[in-house]
Scaffold this active site. Structure first.
Site, PDB file in Angstrom:
ATOM      1  N   ALA A   1      -5.411  64.465   3.677  1.00  0.00           N
ATOM      2  CA  ALA A   1      -4.343  64.513   2.771  1.00  0.00           C
ATOM      3  C   ALA A   1      -4.784  63.615   1.410  1.00  0.00           C
ATOM      4  O   ALA A   1      -5.654  62.755   1.607  1.00  0.00           O
ATOM      5  CB  ALA A   1      -3.046  63.558   3.340  1.00  0.00           C
TER       6      ALA A   1
ATOM      7  N   ASP B   1       6.537  58.673   4.865  1.00  0.00           N
ATOM      8  CA  ASP B   1       7.879  58.228   4.381  1.00  0.00           C
ATOM      9  C   ASP B   1       8.213  58.436   3.121  1.00  0.00           C
ATOM     10  O   ASP B   1       9.311  58.238   2.921  1.00  0.00           O
ATOM     11  CB  ASP B   1       7.721  56.603   4.851  1.00  0.00           C
ATOM     12  CG  ASP B   1       6.928  55.740   4.071  1.00  0.00           C
ATOM     13  OD1 ASP B   1       5.827  56.044   3.959  1.00  0.00           O
ATOM     14  OD2 ASP B   1       7.273  54.335   3.668  1.00  0.00           O
TER      15      ASP B   1
ATOM     16  N   LEU C   1      -6.673  57.167   9.862  1.00  0.00           N
ATOM     17  CA  LEU C   1      -6.408  57.743  11.284  1.00  0.00           C
ATOM     18  C   LEU C   1      -7.561  58.512  11.827  1.00  0.00           C
ATOM     19  O   LEU C   1      -7.770  58.483  12.877  1.00  0.00           O
ATOM     20  CB  LEU C   1      -5.072  58.420  10.855  1.00  0.00           C
ATOM     21  CG  LEU C   1      -4.447  59.329  12.254  1.00  0.00           C
ATOM     22  CD1 LEU C   1      -4.082  58.321  13.260  1.00  0.00           C
ATOM     23  CD2 LEU C   1      -3.345  60.275  11.749  1.00  0.00           C
TER      24      LEU C   1
ATOM     25  N   ASP D   1     -13.712  72.473   4.474  1.00  0.00           N
ATOM     26  CA  ASP D   1     -12.543  72.296   3.291  1.00  0.00           C
ATOM     27  C   ASP D   1     -11.283  73.221   3.863  1.00  0.00           C
ATOM     28  O   ASP D   1     -11.492  74.485   3.528  1.00  0.00           O
ATOM     29  CB  ASP D   1     -13.211  72.985   2.093  1.00  0.00           C
ATOM     30  CG  ASP D   1     -12.659  72.966   0.730  1.00  0.00           C
ATOM     31  OD1 ASP D   1     -11.136  72.055   0.871  1.00  0.00           O
ATOM     32  OD2 ASP D   1     -12.644  73.166  -0.421  1.00  0.00           O
TER      33      ASP D   1
ATOM     34  N   TYR E   1       3.012  62.762  -5.132  1.00  0.00           N
ATOM     35  CA  TYR E   1       2.477  62.456  -3.672  1.00  0.00           C
ATOM     36  C   TYR E   1       3.585  62.985  -2.524  1.00  0.00           C
ATOM     37  O   TYR E   1       3.283  63.846  -1.808  1.00  0.00           O
ATOM     38  CB  TYR E   1       2.061  61.254  -3.336  1.00  0.00           C
ATOM     39  CG  TYR E   1       1.688  61.071  -1.909  1.00  0.00           C
ATOM     40  CD1 TYR E   1       0.699  61.480  -1.335  1.00  0.00           C
ATOM     41  CD2 TYR E   1       2.707  60.045  -1.311  1.00  0.00           C
ATOM     42  CE1 TYR E   1       0.565  61.209   0.081  1.00  0.00           C
ATOM     43  CE2 TYR E   1       2.332  59.638   0.098  1.00  0.00           C
ATOM     44  CZ  TYR E   1       1.258  60.332   0.954  1.00  0.00           C
ATOM     45  OH  TYR E   1       1.087  59.862   2.007  1.00  0.00           O
TER      46      TYR E   1
ATOM     47  N   TRP F   1       3.167  53.105   5.736  1.00  0.00           N
ATOM     48  CA  TRP F   1       2.439  51.720   5.169  1.00  0.00           C
ATOM     49  C   TRP F   1       1.206  51.732   6.195  1.00  0.00           C
ATOM     50  O   TRP F   1       1.007  50.467   6.786  1.00  0.00           O
ATOM     51  CB  TRP F   1       3.237  50.481   5.441  1.00  0.00           C
ATOM     52  CG  TRP F   1       4.419  50.456   4.607  1.00  0.00           C
ATOM     53  CD1 TRP F   1       5.253  51.641   3.882  1.00  0.00           C
ATOM     54  CD2 TRP F   1       5.279  49.331   4.057  1.00  0.00           C
ATOM     55  NE1 TRP F   1       6.231  51.146   2.973  1.00  0.00           N
ATOM     56  CE2 TRP F   1       6.273  49.870   3.190  1.00  0.00           C
ATOM     57  CE3 TRP F   1       4.922  47.776   4.445  1.00  0.00           C
ATOM     58  CZ2 TRP F   1       6.686  48.734   2.632  1.00  0.00           C
ATOM     59  CZ3 TRP F   1       5.847  47.083   3.969  1.00  0.00           C
ATOM     60  CH2 TRP F   1       6.949  47.411   2.990  1.00  0.00           C
TER      61      TRP F   1
END
Length: 289
Positions: free
Chosen positions: A61, A103, A12, A37, A126, A151
């Protein structure tokens, strides 16, 4: 407007970077761990103050779903502590925060697309850390926006599309799971949506809280793989298998289709079908080769 993008070396982040030159009056600061960081609150405070940041887009992430089952501390530090630190600074400085989530906060027992208000019940470390990160952001900085997606793939980094292309060229046949259903999402479309949200929020709109974003349509991983082979013109047979035939350390939701009515209404988004976006991504991959 000065915009901080964390996790900028990911899928992204790279798609946002690619589109940043379309916004001539916005000054982007693209950072990853080496530059900033987010696990260190003082570093975040210093960076935001030094660069007069007005908007934070958190793409950072820990997304290695299976490794997270054993790397719990690092996963928590990035997905929870990192998100919390950004929220603290955003709240203190009264700046805009857009935080990305997943999701995987759902357990997948639904049979209808998940709405933002549906109860989250993650199955994995996660998913649990991403949900905890959401909760920190909303508690500390209630005016923030959380965008859950699903996804994700792109021309950048490692992802399902590029893995299928690589394996498909090496093998005559592949087995791919057919009983996990969701929506493939091109990170380029998500980047466009987030930038549109930033532009809308700049006008002083009141939208806040959790939103769902993926491409339109529904697919299994098997369906996704078949389409990848066809569009990539790779001669590899894809066979459907059940999840139990391909066990993984972290369980996945069997159904994680997201309802996008809220984000389409609030931000006037026109979301493409996943097959159309997959064509664009595969073309981008081919142009890089």
């Amino acid at each position: 407007m000065n915009i901080l993008v964390t996790g900028a070396s990911g899928q992204l982040g790279n798609e946002l970077r690619e589109r940043s030159n379309l916004y001539k009056t916005w000054n982007f600061y693209f950072t990853d761990t080496a530059e900033l960081d987010i696990k260190d609150l003082s570093k975040v405070e210093e960076f935001v103050a030094a660069n007069s940041i007005e908007t934070i887009i958190n793409c950072a992430a820990y997304t290695a779903v299976d490794l997270a089952e054993t790397n719990k501390d690092l996963c928590y530090a990035v997905n929870v502590t990192g998100a919390k630190n950004l929220a603290i600074v955003a709240a203190n400085k009264k700046i805009q925060l857009i935080h990305t989530s997943t999701d995987f906060v759902f357990n997948g027992v639904h049979h209808l697309p998940y709405k933002e208000e549906d109860v989250a019940n993650p199955l994995s470390v996660y998913g649990s850390t991403k949900l905890a990160g959401e909760n920190e952001v909303l508690a500390i900085c209630p005016n923030s926006i959380i965008v859950r997606t699903a996804w994700l793939y792109s021309a950048y980094g490692a992802n399902f599309v590029k893995t299928m292309q690589r394996l498909g060229r090496d093998r005559d046949a592949l087995n791919v799971i057919f009983d996990q259903v969701g929506t493939p999402t091109w990170a380029g479309d998500l980047a466009n949506a987030i930038l549109q949200i930033v532009a809308t929020k700049k006008t002083g709109s009141e939208q806040r809280g959790i939103y769902h974003y993926s491409n339109e349509g529904v697919a299994s991983w098997y369906d996704f793989a078949v389409e990848i082979m066809q569009l990539s013109e790779i001669d590899c047979k894809v066979y459907p298998i059940e999840t139990k035939e391909y066990p993984t350390p972290a369980p996945r939701p069997a159904y994680s289709v997201l309802n996008k009515a809220k984000i389409k209404s609030d931000f006037k988004l026109d979301i493409p079908h996943w097959k159309e976006s997959l064509k664009k991504c595969i073309l981008a991959i081919q142009n890089e080769q």
